[in-house]
Design a protein around this motif. Structure first.
Motif, short mmCIF file in Angstrom:
data_model
loop_
_atom_site.label_atom_id
_atom_site.label_comp_id
_atom_site.label_asym_id
_atom_site.label_seq_id
_atom_site.Cartn_x
_atom_site.Cartn_y
_atom_site.Cartn_z
N THR A 191 2.74 14.37 5.96
CA THR A 191 1.65 13.64 5.33
C THR A 191 0.48 14.58 5.01
OG1 THR A 191 0.75 13.06 7.50
CG2 THR A 191 2.25 11.49 6.48
N LYS A 192 -0.25 14.24 3.94
CA LYS A 192 -1.40 15.04 3.53
C LYS A 192 -2.72 14.33 3.79
CE LYS A 192 1.21 17.44 -0.09
NZ LYS A 192 1.29 17.76 -1.54
N GLY A 193 -2.64 13.04 4.11
CA GLY A 193 -3.86 12.27 4.34
C GLY A 193 -3.53 10.92 4.93
N ASN A 194 -4.33 9.92 4.58
CA ASN A 194 -4.12 8.58 5.16
C ASN A 194 -3.19 7.71 4.32
OD1 ASN A 194 -5.72 8.08 2.98
ND2 ASN A 194 -7.36 7.04 4.11
N GLU A 195 -2.55 8.32 3.31
CA GLU A 195 -1.60 7.56 2.49
C GLU A 195 -0.47 8.46 2.03
OE1 GLU A 195 -2.95 4.32 -0.24
OE2 GLU A 195 -2.02 5.60 -1.78
N ALA A 196 0.73 7.88 1.95
CA ALA A 196 1.91 8.63 1.49
C ALA A 196 2.79 7.70 0.68
CB ALA A 196 2.68 9.19 2.67
N THR A 197 3.50 8.27 -0.29
CA THR A 197 4.40 7.49 -1.14
C THR A 197 5.79 8.11 -1.10
OG1 THR A 197 2.60 6.84 -2.64
CG2 THR A 197 4.86 6.65 -3.47
N ILE A 198 6.79 7.27 -0.90
CA ILE A 198 8.18 7.72 -0.86
C ILE A 198 8.97 6.95 -1.91
CG2 ILE A 198 10.28 7.94 0.54
CD1 ILE A 198 8.50 7.94 3.01
N ARG A 199 9.70 7.66 -2.75
CA ARG A 199 10.55 7.01 -3.75
C ARG A 199 12.00 7.00 -3.25
NH1 ARG A 199 10.09 7.07 -10.13
NH2 ARG A 199 8.59 5.52 -9.40
N SER A 246 -1.08 0.49 13.53
CA SER A 246 -2.01 0.44 12.40
C SER A 246 -1.33 0.85 11.10
CB SER A 246 -3.20 1.36 12.67
OG SER A 246 -2.76 2.69 12.87
N LEU A 247 -0.10 1.32 11.19
CA LEU A 247 0.63 1.75 10.01
C LEU A 247 0.96 0.53 9.13
CD1 LEU A 247 1.87 4.43 8.87
CD2 LEU A 247 4.05 3.61 9.76
N ILE A 306 4.82 2.62 -0.40
CA ILE A 306 3.46 3.15 -0.25
C ILE A 306 2.99 2.88 1.18
CG2 ILE A 306 1.09 3.06 -1.12
CD1 ILE A 306 2.30 1.94 -3.75
N ILE A 307 2.74 3.95 1.91
CA ILE A 307 2.38 3.86 3.33
C ILE A 307 0.91 4.22 3.49
CG2 ILE A 307 2.95 4.64 5.66
CD1 ILE A 307 5.62 5.68 4.45
N SER A 308 0.18 3.43 4.28
CA SER A 308 -1.22 3.72 4.58
C SER A 308 -1.43 3.70 6.09
CB SER A 308 -2.15 2.71 3.89
OG SER A 308 -1.85 1.39 4.33
N GLY A 309 -2.51 4.36 6.53
CA GLY A 309 -2.79 4.41 7.96
C GLY A 309 -2.23 5.65 8.63
N THR A 310 -1.83 6.63 7.84
CA THR A 310 -1.28 7.87 8.39
C THR A 310 -2.40 8.89 8.62
OG1 THR A 310 -0.86 8.75 6.17
CG2 THR A 310 0.92 7.51 7.23
N VAL A 328 6.01 -2.32 -0.76
CA VAL A 328 7.06 -1.85 -1.65
C VAL A 328 6.68 -2.17 -3.08
CG1 VAL A 328 9.49 -2.06 -2.31
CG2 VAL A 328 8.84 -2.09 0.11
N ASN A 329 6.74 -1.17 -3.94
CA ASN A 329 6.46 -1.34 -5.36
C ASN A 329 7.62 -0.73 -6.14
OD1 ASN A 329 5.38 -1.72 -7.88
ND2 ASN A 329 3.83 -0.10 -7.68
N GLY A 330 8.58 -1.58 -6.54
CA GLY A 330 9.79 -1.07 -7.17
C GLY A 330 10.60 -0.27 -6.18
N CYS A 331 10.88 0.98 -6.51
CA CYS A 331 11.60 1.86 -5.59
C CYS A 331 10.65 2.72 -4.78
CB CYS A 331 12.57 2.76 -6.37
SG CYS A 331 14.05 1.90 -6.93
#
Length: 289
Positions: A256-264, A220-221, A231-235, A225-228
């Motif tokens: 993770t802090k919720g159902n979405e995470a962002t990594i640069r 379900s993950l 953006i991950i959802s389903g966590t 990708v948005n630039g660098c």
């Protein structure tokens, strides 16, 4: 005395075996290729194999064939190969001048350099791309005792005064860490590669750790990708996301802090994302910088 004699023979044989290049009939290299200009998860596996001897211009040479994995109809003769001790040369089949180009020089010591040519990047004048390779250091591979790693810098010429073109690695006597055909061009944009395996029959001389080979699992993950930024959802909260480089080294780990995470990401390239039992290969395009 007999035991000492046998041990001495084994040492001599080991030195003679591991002191020569692996460019022999039947040798096969498997390489993962990706294009940084295309969407994530687009890559293919390329297999290069030395298959059959031939006399070329008075030299005993080998035929190097290349094909896409599971596509035997794509098999083509790419170039001829000959060796001279620790040096590997290639000749293009369509080269009417019958010119041999230096592809690898595994005899380089730290501080030494030489010009080498690429069998994969061919210019408009039908001349292979050329670079000056300088060996910075040589060290034993951490994961294997049977080969050493040559750390390299790539320049335009032997003056080494121009900006550094890139940095790369050769696995001594085997090939580039980027794949057999990708001996130079470390700083080139738009294309990436990674050697997965090098073997001759049942003798495997190098194998990328299977735990780090990208595999897209069904889960379900989801991500985009948005630039660098990735953006991950389903966590879920308080779960660990680990990001590895293609060589298997951990680059970053976060909770993770919720159902979405962002990594640069710091730069374009191929990365490996692990979240629970899910493993995904992530490609950050060059235009994302």
């Amino acid at each position: 005395m007999k035991r000492i004699f046998i041990s001495a023979i084994m040492i001599i044989l080991s030195i003679s075996i591991f002191g020569q290049t692996r460019f022999t009939d039947g040798m096969e290299w498997k390489t993962q290729i990706w294009n940084t200009a295309k969407p994530v998860d687009e890559y293919n596996i390329e297999i290069s194999k030395l298959d059959g001897t031939i006399n070329v211009d008075g030299y005993n040479a080998l035929r190097m064939y290349c094909e896409k994995e599971n596509e035997p109809e794509s098999r083509t003769l790419k170039y001829y190969v000959r060796t001279d001790k620790d040096k590997v040369y290639f000749m293009l089949p369509e080269n009417s001048s019958k010119k041999w180009y230096l592809m690898y020089d595994f005899s380089l010591a730290a501080g030494e350099g030489c010009y080498v040519y690429s069998p994969d990047y061919i210019g408009d004048n039908h001349e292979p791309y050329k670079s000056y390779i300088k060996c910075v250091s040589i060290h034993q591979a951490e994961e294997d005792l049977y080969y050493s790693v040559m750390e390299l810098e790539e320049y335009k010429d032997e003056k080494c005064s121009e900006p550094l073109r890139g940095m790369g690695k050769w696995l001594k006597d085997i090939s580039s860490r980027n794949g057999v055909d990708y001996n130079i061009g470390f700083g080139m944009d738009g294309k990436g590669s990674l050697l997965l395996e090098a073997k001759n029959g049942n003798n495997v001389f190098y194998s990328q750790n299977t735990s780090t080979i990208p595999h897209v699992s069904q889960s379900s993950l989801k991500y985009k990708v948005n630039g660098c930024d990735l953006i991950i959802s389903g966590t879920k909260a308080n779960e660990t996301i680990s990001v590895y480089r293609p060589d298997g080294k951990l680059w970053r780990s976060l909770t993770t802090k919720g159902n979405e995470a962002t990594i640069r990401f710091p730069q374009s390239g191929l990365y490996i994302l692990k979240y629970g039992d899910t493993t995904k290969n992530i490609l950050i395009p060059s235009h994302g910088k």
